[in-house]
Design a protein around this motif. Structure first.
Motif, PDB file in Angstrom:
ATOM      1  N   VAL A 193      -2.978 -70.358  53.938  1.00 57.81           N
ATOM      2  CA  VAL A 193      -4.143 -70.681  53.099  1.00 57.81           C
ATOM      3  C   VAL A 193      -5.101 -71.594  53.852  1.00 57.81           C
ATOM      4  N   ASN A 194      -4.564 -72.569  54.552  1.00 58.68           N
ATOM      5  CA  ASN A 194      -5.418 -73.486  55.314  1.00 58.68           C
ATOM      6  C   ASN A 194      -6.191 -72.748  56.402  1.00 58.68           C
ATOM      7  N   LEU A 195      -5.482 -71.891  57.146  1.00 55.97           N
ATOM      8  CA  LEU A 195      -6.140 -71.180  58.250  1.00 55.97           C
ATOM      9  C   LEU A 195      -7.154 -70.165  57.734  1.00 55.97           C
ATOM     10  N   VAL A 196      -6.779 -69.408  56.697  1.00 56.81           N
ATOM     11  CA  VAL A 196      -7.716 -68.428  56.135  1.00 56.81           C
ATOM     12  C   VAL A 196      -8.880 -69.148  55.460  1.00 56.81           C
ATOM     13  N   GLY A 197      -8.592 -70.242  54.754  1.00 58.48           N
ATOM     14  CA  GLY A 197      -9.670 -71.016  54.125  1.00 58.48           C
ATOM     15  C   GLY A 197     -10.657 -71.537  55.141  1.00 58.48           C
ATOM     16  N   ASN A 198     -10.155 -72.047  56.274  1.00 60.20           N
ATOM     17  CA  ASN A 198     -11.046 -72.498  57.338  1.00 60.20           C
ATOM     18  C   ASN A 198     -11.847 -71.335  57.910  1.00 60.20           C
ATOM     19  N   ALA A 199     -11.174 -70.184  58.074  1.00 59.49           N
ATOM     20  CA  ALA A 199     -11.878 -69.011  58.615  1.00 59.49           C
ATOM     21  C   ALA A 199     -13.026 -68.605  57.695  1.00 59.49           C
ATOM     22  N   ILE A 200     -12.772 -68.617  56.379  1.00 60.16           N
ATOM     23  CA  ILE A 200     -13.846 -68.274  55.425  1.00 60.16           C
ATOM     24  C   ILE A 200     -14.950 -69.325  55.484  1.00 60.16           C
ATOM     25  N   LYS A 201     -14.563 -70.598  55.563  1.00 60.18           N
ATOM     26  CA  LYS A 201     -15.552 -71.684  55.581  1.00 60.18           C
ATOM     27  C   LYS A 201     -16.505 -71.563  56.772  1.00 60.18           C
ATOM     28  N   PHE A 202     -15.950 -71.180  57.942  1.00 56.32           N
ATOM     29  CA  PHE A 202     -16.756 -71.178  59.157  1.00 56.32           C
ATOM     30  C   PHE A 202     -17.230 -69.777  59.555  1.00 56.32           C
ATOM     31  N   THR A 203     -17.154 -68.815  58.623  1.00 54.28           N
ATOM     32  CA  THR A 203     -17.624 -67.457  58.910  1.00 54.28           C
ATOM     33  C   THR A 203     -18.660 -67.069  57.870  1.00 54.28           C
ATOM     34  N   ASP A 204     -19.834 -66.663  58.328  1.00 51.57           N
ATOM     35  CA  ASP A 204     -20.925 -66.300  57.420  1.00 51.57           C
ATOM     36  C   ASP A 204     -21.029 -64.801  57.203  1.00 51.57           C
ATOM     37  N   HIS A 205     -20.532 -64.020  58.121  1.00 46.48           N
ATOM     38  CA  HIS A 205     -20.567 -62.558  57.945  1.00 46.48           C
ATOM     39  C   HIS A 205     -19.458 -61.946  58.793  1.00 46.48           C
ATOM     40  N   GLY A 206     -19.010 -60.778  58.375  1.00 44.90           N
ATOM     41  CA  GLY A 206     -17.981 -60.094  59.145  1.00 44.90           C
ATOM     42  C   GLY A 206     -16.679 -59.991  58.382  1.00 44.90           C
ATOM     43  N   GLU A 207     -15.569 -60.437  59.001  1.00 42.21           N
ATOM     44  CA  GLU A 207     -14.260 -60.169  58.444  1.00 42.21           C
ATOM     45  C   GLU A 207     -13.270 -61.252  58.855  1.00 42.21           C
ATOM     46  N   ILE A 208     -12.184 -61.307  58.091  1.00 43.26           N
ATOM     47  CA  ILE A 208     -11.036 -62.148  58.415  1.00 43.26           C
ATOM     48  C   ILE A 208      -9.824 -61.234  58.490  1.00 43.26           C
ATOM     49  N   LEU A 209      -9.122 -61.223  59.621  1.00 48.40           N
ATOM     50  CA  LEU A 209      -7.946 -60.375  59.798  1.00 48.40           C
ATOM     51  C   LEU A 209      -6.717 -61.254  60.019  1.00 48.40           C
ATOM     52  N   THR A 210      -5.734 -61.093  59.157  1.00 52.15           N
ATOM     53  CA  THR A 210      -4.458 -61.805  59.298  1.00 52.15           C
ATOM     54  C   THR A 210      -3.382 -60.803  59.666  1.00 52.15           C
ATOM     55  N   SER A 211      -2.613 -61.114  60.686  1.00 56.53           N
ATOM     56  CA  SER A 211      -1.580 -60.178  61.142  1.00 56.53           C
ATOM     57  C   SER A 211      -0.274 -60.930  61.371  1.00 56.53           C
ATOM     58  N   ILE A 212       0.824 -60.172  61.242  1.00 53.52           N
ATOM     59  CA  ILE A 212       2.161 -60.715  61.498  1.00 53.52           C
ATOM     60  C   ILE A 212       2.886 -59.747  62.415  1.00 53.52           C
ATOM     61  N   ARG A 213       3.474 -60.268  63.468  1.00 49.49           N
ATOM     62  CA  ARG A 213       4.267 -59.438  64.376  1.00 49.49           C
ATOM     63  C   ARG A 213       5.525 -60.210  64.781  1.00 49.49           C
ATOM     64  N   VAL A 214       6.481 -59.497  65.377  1.00 49.04           N
ATOM     65  CA  VAL A 214       7.716 -60.114  65.855  1.00 49.04           C
ATOM     66  C   VAL A 214       7.487 -60.582  67.286  1.00 49.04           C
ATOM     67  N   ALA A 215       7.610 -61.903  67.505  1.00 51.26           N
ATOM     68  CA  ALA A 215       7.465 -62.449  68.851  1.00 51.26           C
ATOM     69  C   ALA A 215       8.796 -62.482  69.584  1.00 51.26           C
ATOM     70  N   ASP A 216       9.890 -62.662  68.839  1.00 51.81           N
ATOM     71  CA  ASP A 216      11.220 -62.719  69.456  1.00 51.81           C
ATOM     72  C   ASP A 216      12.258 -62.455  68.368  1.00 51.81           C
ATOM     73  N   LYS A 217      13.439 -62.018  68.805  1.00 48.60           N
ATOM     74  CA  LYS A 217      14.502 -61.694  67.844  1.00 48.60           C
ATOM     75  C   LYS A 217      15.847 -62.002  68.481  1.00 48.60           C
ATOM     76  N   ASP A 218      16.690 -62.712  67.734  1.00 47.23           N
ATOM     77  CA  ASP A 218      18.045 -63.014  68.173  1.00 47.23           C
ATOM     78  C   ASP A 218      18.971 -62.761  66.994  1.00 47.23           C
ATOM     79  N   GLY A 219      19.529 -61.562  66.934  1.00 56.51           N
ATOM     80  CA  GLY A 219      20.340 -61.184  65.783  1.00 56.51           C
ATOM     81  C   GLY A 219      19.467 -61.090  64.542  1.00 56.51           C
ATOM     82  N   SER A 220      19.823 -61.853  63.509  1.00 53.16           N
ATOM     83  CA  SER A 220      19.018 -61.861  62.285  1.00 53.16           C
ATOM     84  C   SER A 220      17.963 -62.962  62.290  1.00 53.16           C
ATOM     85  N   LEU A 221      17.897 -63.748  63.393  1.00 57.26           N
ATOM     86  CA  LEU A 221      16.904 -64.817  63.503  1.00 57.26           C
ATOM     87  C   LEU A 221      15.648 -64.249  64.162  1.00 57.26           C
TER      88      LEU A 221
END
Length: 821
Positions: free
Chosen positions: A435-463
């Protein structure tokens, strides 16, 4: 061959030679000893000359005891042939048996004897020369052999002396160099010794001393110690012990100046003697440093305790302050919420909205400061619960979509397929970061888009290490201001003329939360182009994952063609990739005109159209598509939130409508509903949440409600809010009055303030649960405290639900209707 005229007693002469060498007491002047003994050998043997040829090293061989006619140095080969020979050699001229180098030394001698000397430290030969030829009788040979044996013994003794002397020098050098005082005394009472450090310590001469003198000196030193009684006790134990070993035995003095000795003792036992070795080490500097360190540790413990007390006091103060601030804030927000639902003219409504917006902004600042204080004081605990990872973004977008819509910004998100659908973690804190990061992105963006993504950076078993990224197309961050981002109470633009407000705590709090989740945060930005904030966190994948029905998705969506039209390229890419994950075949276009130009038959299984597009919007495109294909299901998605009033007649063109930002769950559901062969199993695409049936009847006349609140403003707010919902209530101001009211009548629902005079809500709830054994009322806690411990305390006391002040009409209404009706 000439003969010696008188018979010679060679045995007697051999004893005389041996006796002469045996009279030597000291071997410090070996050359003089050898000169005297060789002169004696010459006299007793009748030889014309006796030479000593000594090998100093591999390259140097000297001639000793000869006159000036003999060379001082000869070649090393002269003595090399005699190495290892133990018996003397008896030679007659012309000396063919010996080396030419040795012949030079023999000169005009007619007879000679070569006596090899091959000891550890002294090597060479002794040459005995006779000017006449003599008869080497057995007695003479025995004399020469006896002389050689004694010469060798003398050389060995000299070597031993030199070695002992060298060891003595080294030993004395070491003892005089070491910083410790060293003393030795034997048990016989005859021998004692101290080095210069011990002598200075005991005030006695260094070197050899009698054990009695040394014992008295050590006793005097002990008696002067501050801890003499302790030393005496330890000393008695030492001498009674079998090993008689001690280390770091401290003797402490304060007069005439501070002195601390570390005393060590070891027994020294050989086959012939035994004694004690004492070492006295001056450790005054280390001792004082340790004492100072102990004092500092005590001070540190005291200061740590004081800091903890202050931290606790600060935490309690912040909790109280939060309560005291939230209580009047509840009055402001609650009253404005009630006031906004009365008959107001436009100006009055604008004023009320201004008050509400200002109050909510102030509340947000209070929450940030409180969160920061909890983190700083170590009071923030992370929860561990399973949740669907996509909810983090979807709920964030639900919260912020209105602000994004006001600026015509597209909110987009994508979750890579490798990311586990459900994980275990603290969804509240993860959502707070997003919420903080997206809220800041909206605050400092006047036109265009906000894209939030999630990916796996590393995996160790179920962690899993998940990487979140929030990318905007805003103003960017100057490179020289990057270092300020995650500092507390700082902003990129800290000037008094700055355009954007805020406390500067949001990113600092987020960074600390990310650190608590074993992650890190970083930023990439280009001024005027946009910014991407990224962070990682570690979470466990939930073992019992409530996944989408993949079988249904594969059966109903796999292989189906889908038309996606949107002027936002990022949204096209996100939707296309999402549909591909579901097994569909997406075709994407940026404009309606191009769709119509390239598709004569509109042979798609389903189409998703954006509402707002330049040139031809989604409704106009739907009208044209219907002319070509009457049966193609059309889905409209829009950031406007509702169908335009002036075009409601065209609502029937669409099989469903989705509000931006699009939620994957809803999109998949509506696609399945329109493509599934199991029509009877379809559910409404935009189904509302169903409130569970409450044990409290819905009829207002049958519901009895009690409000326990000591603040008059809050009493008015809650009472009028309940009245506006069509119910009535009784009001009391403390826990004792609650108990008294329950004695008079039964209540279905109690709104219980936590902090009240005389008896607080926690104690009142415990009493209700313990003393009223009949039908128990539902109890909902109301408090301005915002710590997780406060909520847990309320639940532990027996409360059924929890509300945090301040709350507005809608929040109260949602909570109320969840339990009533």
């Amino acid at each position: 061959m000439s003969k010696i005229e008188k018979p010679v007693n060679w045995a007697k002469r051999a004893l005389e030679f041996i006796a002469g060498l045996s009279a030597v007491e000291k071997y410090s002047n070996w050359p003089a000893i050898m000169a005297e003994s060789m002169a004696n050998l010459k006299r007793l043997s009748g030889a014309s000359s006796v030479l000593v040829v000594k090998q100093d090293d591999e390259l140097t061989v000297r001639v000793l005891l000869g006159d000036s006619t003999y060379p001082s140095f000869v070649d090393p080969s002269v003595v090399r042939p005699y190495a290892g020979i133990r018996e003397p050699l008896f030679l007659q001229s012309p000396f063919s048996e010996i080396d030419s180098g040795l012949k030079i030394l023999i000169k005009e001698c007619k007879s000679a004897a070569v006596l090899p000397v091959d000891e550890e430290a002294i090597r060479g030969v002794v040459l005995m020369c006779w000017g006449d030829s003599i008869d080497f009788s057995s007695d003479l040979k025995e004399f020469v052999t006896a002389a050689l044996i004694r010469i060798r013994e003398t050389c060995r003794l000299a070597s031993l002396f030199f070695s002992m002397d060298e060891l003595t020098v080294r030993f004395n050098t070491i003892l005089s160099t070491v910083p410790q005082g060293i003393a030795f005394t034997d048990n016989s009472g005859n021998n004692g010794w101290v080095n210069h450090k011990a002598a200075a310590l005991f005030h006695i001469p260094q070197g050899h001393v009698t054990p009695l003198v040394l014992s008295e000196a050590m006793r005097d030193l002990r008696e002067k110690a501050d801890n003499r009684e302790e030393i005496l006790e330890t000393g008695n134990q030492l001498f009674k012990s079998k090993e008689k070993i001690i280390d770091n035995w401290q003797w402490i003095y304060s007069e005439p100046e501070v002195l601390v000795l570390s005393v060590s003792s070891r027994p020294t036992i050989t086959d012939y003697s035994s004694g004690m070795l004492w070492i006295f080490d001056d450790i005054t500097t280390n001792y004082l440093a340790e004492q100072r360190l102990k004092e500092l540790n005590v001070e540190l413990e005291e200061k740590t305790k004081l800091a903890e007390e202050r931290n606790l006091a600060k935490s309690q103060f912040l909790a109280n302050m939060s309560h005291e601030i939230r209580t009047p804030m509840n009055g402001v927000i609650g009253m404005t919420s009630l006031l906004s639902r009365t008959q107001l003219d436009p100006d009055q409504f604008d004023y009320v909205e201004s008050i509400r917006i200002s109050a909510e902004a102030l509340l947000e600042i209070i929450n940030e400061i409180l969160d920061f204080s909890k983190i700083e004081s170590g009071k923030l605990d992370l929860e561990e619960h399973p949740f669907v990872i996509a909810r983090v973004i979807e709920e964030t977008y639900d919260l912020l979509s209105t602000k994004a819509h006001e600026k015509n910004l597209d909110l987009l998100y994508i979750v890579e397929p490798e990311v586990p659908q459900e994980v275990i973690g603290d969804i509240t804190r993860i959502r707070q970061i997003v919420v903080n990061l997206v809220g800041n992105a909206i605050k400092f963006t006047d036109h265009g888009e906000i894209l939030t993504s999630i990916r796996v950076a590393d995996k160790d078993g179920s962690l899993y290490t998940l990487e979140f990224s929030v990318r905007d197309s805003g103003i960017g961050i100057p490179e020289d201001k990057m270092d300020r981002l995650f500092n507390s109470f700082t902003q990129v633009d800290a000037s008094t003329t700055r355009k954007y407000g805020g406390t500067g705590l949001g990113l600092a709090i987020s960074a600390k939360l990310i650190e608590r989740m074993n992650g890190r945060v970083w930023v990439d930005s280009k001024e005027g182009v946009g910014t991407t904030f990224s962070f990682t966190i570690q979470v466990q994948a939930a073992t019992r994952i409530k996944q989408f029905k993949r079988e249904t998705a594969l059966k109903d969506l796999s292989g189906k063609s889908i038309l996606i039209v949107d002027d936002n390229l990022t949204n096209l890419r996100v939707l296309s990739k999402t549909c591909e994950q579901w097994g569909m075949r997406p075709t994407t276009y940026e404009s309606g005109r191009k769709v119509l130009e390239e598709n004569d038959d509109m042979a798609f299984d389903i189409a998703v159209l954006d509402m707002l597009m330049p040139g031809m919007d989604g409704i106009e495109l739907a009208k044209e598509i219907r002319k070509i294909n009457q049966n193609l299901p059309l889905i409209l998605f829009s950031s406007a939130g509702q169908f335009p009033e002036d075009k409601k007649a065209y609502r029937k063109l669409f099989a469903g409508m989705i509000e931006k930002p699009i939620k994957n769950n809803y999109l998949q559901k509506i696609l399945i509903e329109n493509l599934s062969d199991h029509v009877d199993e379809r559910k409404p695409a935009l189904a509302k949440n169903i409130v569970p049936q409450s044990p409290i009847p819905a009829d207002p006349a049958q519901v009895s409600i009690l409000v326990a609140e000591d603040n008059l403003i809050n009493q008015k707010i809650i009472t009028r809010t309940i009245n506006n919902l069509g119910y009535s209530c009784d009001v009391v101001s403390n826990g004792q009055e609650v108990l008294a009211s329950l004695e008079r009548q039964r209540y279905d629902l109690i709104f219980m303030d936590i902090q009240m005079p005389e008896m607080d809500g926690i104690e009142a709830t415990r009493r209700i649960r313990n003393e009223f054994k009949g039908a128990q009322p539902l109890i909902i806690a109301m408090t301005a405290a915002a710590y997780d411990d406060d909520r847990q305390s309320a639940m532990d006391a027996g409360m059924d639900d929890y509300m945090t002040k301040p709350f507005n009409f809608d929040e109260f209404s949602t909570k109320f209707t969840g339990w009533v009706g």
